[in-house]
Design a protein around this motif. Sequence first.
Motif, PDB file in Angstrom:
ATOM      1  N   UNK A 131       0.868  -1.177   0.000  1.00  0.00           N
ATOM      2  CA  UNK A 131       0.000   0.000   0.000  1.00  0.00           C
ATOM      3  C   UNK A 131       0.905   1.227   0.000  1.00  0.00           C
ATOM      4  N   UNK A 132       0.779   2.043  -1.038  1.00  0.00           N
ATOM      5  CA  UNK A 132       1.697   3.158  -1.255  1.00  0.00           C
ATOM      6  C   UNK A 132       0.925   4.476  -1.240  1.00  0.00           C
ATOM      7  N   UNK A 133       1.368   5.391  -0.385  1.00  0.00           N
ATOM      8  CA  UNK A 133       0.746   6.717  -0.278  1.00  0.00           C
ATOM      9  C   UNK A 133       1.012   7.500  -1.562  1.00  0.00           C
ATOM     10  N   UNK A 134       0.134   8.456  -1.925  1.00  0.00           N
ATOM     11  CA  UNK A 134       0.376   9.268  -3.126  1.00  0.00           C
ATOM     12  C   UNK A 134       1.716   9.984  -3.147  1.00  0.00           C
ATOM     13  N   UNK A 135       2.315  10.215  -1.966  1.00  0.00           N
ATOM     14  CA  UNK A 135       3.628  10.863  -1.949  1.00  0.00           C
ATOM     15  C   UNK A 135       4.758   9.882  -2.219  1.00  0.00           C
ATOM     16  N   UNK A 136       4.410   8.594  -2.474  1.00  0.00           N
ATOM     17  CA  UNK A 136       5.405   7.582  -2.795  1.00  0.00           C
ATOM     18  C   UNK A 136       5.894   6.782  -1.613  1.00  0.00           C
ATOM     19  N   UNK A 137       5.519   7.167  -0.393  1.00  0.00           N
ATOM     20  CA  UNK A 137       5.979   6.458   0.791  1.00  0.00           C
ATOM     21  C   UNK A 137       5.132   5.208   1.026  1.00  0.00           C
ATOM     22  N   UNK A 138       5.807   4.113   1.372  1.00  0.00           N
ATOM     23  CA  UNK A 138       5.099   2.852   1.596  1.00  0.00           C
ATOM     24  C   UNK A 138       4.410   2.858   2.958  1.00  0.00           C
ATOM     25  N   UNK A 139       3.125   2.605   2.931  1.00  0.00           N
ATOM     26  CA  UNK A 139       2.350   2.577   4.159  1.00  0.00           C
ATOM     27  C   UNK A 139       2.351   1.192   4.789  1.00  0.00           C
ATOM     28  N   UNK A 140       2.267   0.138   3.954  1.00  0.00           N
ATOM     29  CA  UNK A 140       2.248  -1.223   4.492  1.00  0.00           C
ATOM     30  C   UNK A 140       2.736  -2.195   3.433  1.00  0.00           C
ATOM     31  N   UNK A 141       3.452  -3.207   3.900  1.00  0.00           N
ATOM     32  CA  UNK A 141       3.855  -4.332   3.058  1.00  0.00           C
ATOM     33  C   UNK A 141       3.211  -5.582   3.667  1.00  0.00           C
ATOM     34  N   UNK A 142       2.314  -6.196   2.901  1.00  0.00           N
ATOM     35  CA  UNK A 142       1.544  -7.332   3.399  1.00  0.00           C
ATOM     36  C   UNK A 142       2.004  -8.598   2.685  1.00  0.00           C
ATOM     37  N   UNK A 143       2.476  -9.554   3.453  1.00  0.00           N
ATOM     38  CA  UNK A 143       2.840 -10.846   2.881  1.00  0.00           C
ATOM     39  C   UNK A 143       1.585 -11.711   2.851  1.00  0.00           C
ATOM     40  N   UNK A 144       1.154 -12.081   1.638  1.00  0.00           N
ATOM     41  CA  UNK A 144      -0.048 -12.892   1.466  1.00  0.00           C
ATOM     42  C   UNK A 144       0.361 -14.292   1.034  1.00  0.00           C
ATOM     43  N   UNK A 145       0.046 -15.274   1.872  1.00  0.00           N
ATOM     44  CA  UNK A 145       0.397 -16.669   1.590  1.00  0.00           C
ATOM     45  C   UNK A 145      -0.874 -17.505   1.620  1.00  0.00           C
ATOM     46  N   UNK A 146      -1.374 -17.861   0.434  1.00  0.00           N
ATOM     47  CA  UNK A 146      -2.623 -18.624   0.314  1.00  0.00           C
ATOM     48  C   UNK A 146      -2.278 -20.091   0.126  1.00  0.00           C
ATOM     49  N   UNK A 147      -1.941 -20.765   1.223  1.00  0.00           N
ATOM     50  CA  UNK A 147      -1.404 -22.123   1.184  1.00  0.00           C
ATOM     51  C   UNK A 147      -2.347 -23.151   1.800  1.00  0.00           C
ATOM     52  N   UNK A 148      -3.598 -22.769   2.049  1.00  0.00           N
ATOM     53  CA  UNK A 148      -4.564 -23.681   2.651  1.00  0.00           C
ATOM     54  C   UNK A 148      -4.950 -23.237   4.048  1.00  0.00           C
ATOM     55  N   UNK A 149      -6.202 -23.502   4.425  1.00  0.00           N
ATOM     56  CA  UNK A 149      -6.718 -23.049   5.723  1.00  0.00           C
ATOM     57  C   UNK A 149      -5.881 -23.556   6.882  1.00  0.00           C
ATOM     58  N   UNK A 150      -5.374 -24.780   6.774  1.00  0.00           N
ATOM     59  CA  UNK A 150      -4.609 -25.362   7.873  1.00  0.00           C
ATOM     60  C   UNK A 150      -3.338 -24.610   8.203  1.00  0.00           C
ATOM     61  N   UNK A 151      -2.812 -23.816   7.256  1.00  0.00           N
ATOM     62  CA  UNK A 151      -1.573 -23.085   7.501  1.00  0.00           C
ATOM     63  C   UNK A 151      -1.802 -21.795   8.280  1.00  0.00           C
ATOM     64  N   UNK A 152      -3.071 -21.380   8.405  1.00  0.00           N
ATOM     65  CA  UNK A 152      -3.363 -20.102   9.071  1.00  0.00           C
ATOM     66  C   UNK A 152      -2.956 -20.125  10.531  1.00  0.00           C
ATOM     67  N   UNK A 153      -3.211 -21.234  11.203  1.00  0.00           N
ATOM     68  CA  UNK A 153      -3.099 -21.263  12.662  1.00  0.00           C
ATOM     69  C   UNK A 153      -1.649 -21.379  13.135  1.00  0.00           C
ATOM     70  N   UNK A 154      -0.833 -22.105  12.401  1.00  0.00           N
ATOM     71  CA  UNK A 154       0.587 -22.151  12.743  1.00  0.00           C
ATOM     72  C   UNK A 154       1.219 -20.782  12.556  1.00  0.00           C
ATOM     73  N   UNK A 155       0.795 -20.063  11.502  1.00  0.00           N
ATOM     74  CA  UNK A 155       1.333 -18.730  11.245  1.00  0.00           C
ATOM     75  C   UNK A 155       0.872 -17.742  12.310  1.00  0.00           C
ATOM     76  N   UNK A 156      -0.365 -17.878  12.783  1.00  0.00           N
ATOM     77  CA  UNK A 156      -0.834 -17.029  13.879  1.00  0.00           C
ATOM     78  C   UNK A 156      -0.079 -17.352  15.164  1.00  0.00           C
ATOM     79  N   UNK A 157       0.165 -18.642  15.386  1.00  0.00           N
ATOM     80  CA  UNK A 157       0.819 -19.080  16.628  1.00  0.00           C
ATOM     81  C   UNK A 157       2.248 -18.562  16.728  1.00  0.00           C
ATOM     82  N   UNK A 158       2.992 -18.610  15.617  1.00  0.00           N
ATOM     83  CA  UNK A 158       4.405 -18.186  15.692  1.00  0.00           C
ATOM     84  C   UNK A 158       4.592 -16.707  15.350  1.00  0.00           C
ATOM     85  N   UNK A 159       3.486 -15.994  15.094  1.00  0.00           N
ATOM     86  CA  UNK A 159       3.581 -14.559  14.848  1.00  0.00           C
ATOM     87  C   UNK A 159       3.885 -14.176  13.415  1.00  0.00           C
ATOM     88  N   UNK A 160       4.012 -15.162  12.531  1.00  0.00           N
ATOM     89  CA  UNK A 160       4.269 -14.848  11.128  1.00  0.00           C
ATOM     90  C   UNK A 160       3.105 -14.084  10.519  1.00  0.00           C
TER      91      UNK A 160
END
Length: 528
Positions: A131-160
């Motif tokens: 997500x990039x502000x109109x002034x060119x500065x990055x507001x957020x970098x989101x890592x999106x990993x769509x690897x199956x529902x079962x992978x959500x909880x391990x990633x939440x548990x370890x903070x990823x």
Amino acid sequence: MRITRFGIGGAVAAALMFGGLAHAQDQGDKTIVLKSFDGFTQLRGELVDFDGERYVLETRLGRLEIDVFQVTCEGEACPANLLFGAEFGIYGSNAIGSALMPALVEGYTYTLDADLVREPGDEENRSTLRIVHPNGEEMAAIELAALGSGTAYAALADGTAAIGMSSRPIQDDEVALLGAAGIPDPRNSERENVVALDGVIIITHQDNPLSSISLAEIAGVFSGQITNWSELGGSDRPINVYARDAGSGTFDTFRSLVLAPNGAEIGADALSFADPNELSDSVAQDPDGIGFVGFAYARASRVVPVRLECGLLSYPTTFAIKAEEYPLARRLYLYTTDRQSTIHAENLVKFALSDNAAPFVEDAGFISLVPEGQSLREQGLRLTHAIVAEDEFSLPLMREMLTEFRDAERLSTTFRFTPGSSQLTAQSQRDAERFARDIIAGKYDGKEIILVGFTDSIGQFELNRALATRRAQGVLFTMNEAVINEAGSADFSGANITVQGYGELTPVGCNTTFAGRVANRRVEVWIR
């Protein structure tokens, strides 16, 4: 520069959330200067509060709030801008991550007047959304990993991940995994959020003449017990089976709703697909193919209605899925934890739960939570089945109901109960509270709202009608309680609310099965 009055409630909330800022403000000069990005406008004052989205200043003009996106801040008292440089992960369901989540991030980006840049990752189903502000500065970098529902909880548990995507409810072993990481059970809390609806659909080639298929037949086909189309009334040709991969939430839903109840497992000859689009396209090109995918992935294939045990046909329409009357309907979840997260992660979830997200959900091919209306005329299948079914039937009561709702419209909002009780399910409790807020907001001003209770066919006909009425009254009580808790009074003066009960009339499921009886114990909402 946008300047507005700042409410006291918001200021108190911000002070509680950003206690560190309040402490810093107690020391030294609190004067800051806010400048518009073009440099032509500036505002000087003492910083009173900052919640990550708005500055609150005490100025010569009084106390003002200024949108953080419109200005830069200068001065020693300037807080760290939490809306720039954020990084967080979103892990889980491929069904959500491949289309729905990018659409939701895009919608959220629009609310920030920012730009979205998508970068493919090093492996399939991974990407980075910036997500990039109109002034060119990055507001957020989101890592999106769509690897199956079962992978959500391990990633939440370890903070990823800050957000977990799941096309099914969290399971007990996954709750235990979070618990081992010190994260409380998210079920039935603000950490478990339904953001959209979906339905597992059965698809074939467009030229396949199959008119309907039962859940038992679906289980037989996908387990390998039924291998020829002639066993389903078709030609003497082998059936080619296409299935989602075992790591997907779609497969978990299919297994729990179709395979497990019929004591079946997926057959060894089934072709497995991680990508639902690829699966659907493969079926569309195979005259002997059959597969299952989420509602959003029908594409060029043909959708086959599900035939219930009592002969009732169920089509995966948006209304039937919203009302949870289609037997393979499912909810799509976003899970979060009680750990500190970035403002962008928290606000993205808030956006996803708002009505503003509905167009993005629907454009992605999924089903939003916004109620949908349907006239009595459009519910002909249900009425026809009620008349010809073997269950006890009262023609005078049916005539009364048809007369009552002749000029009314049914909303897809439907309240259901935990099996064996008159207690609303957790999701129905939330739906009742949301519906109450809509009434208070004036959404149904000038309308008559009718809460209509129904039951299964177990028990005496007249007693069931009385039970149905009590259930509808219970929903109204829940709505009143929600308003009292939120506003301090139950003021439904803007709408005329009545309660009705029609017992076992017009079932939406088969009373011969447990699932059908649960579906029939419901309270519908009608508007006129």
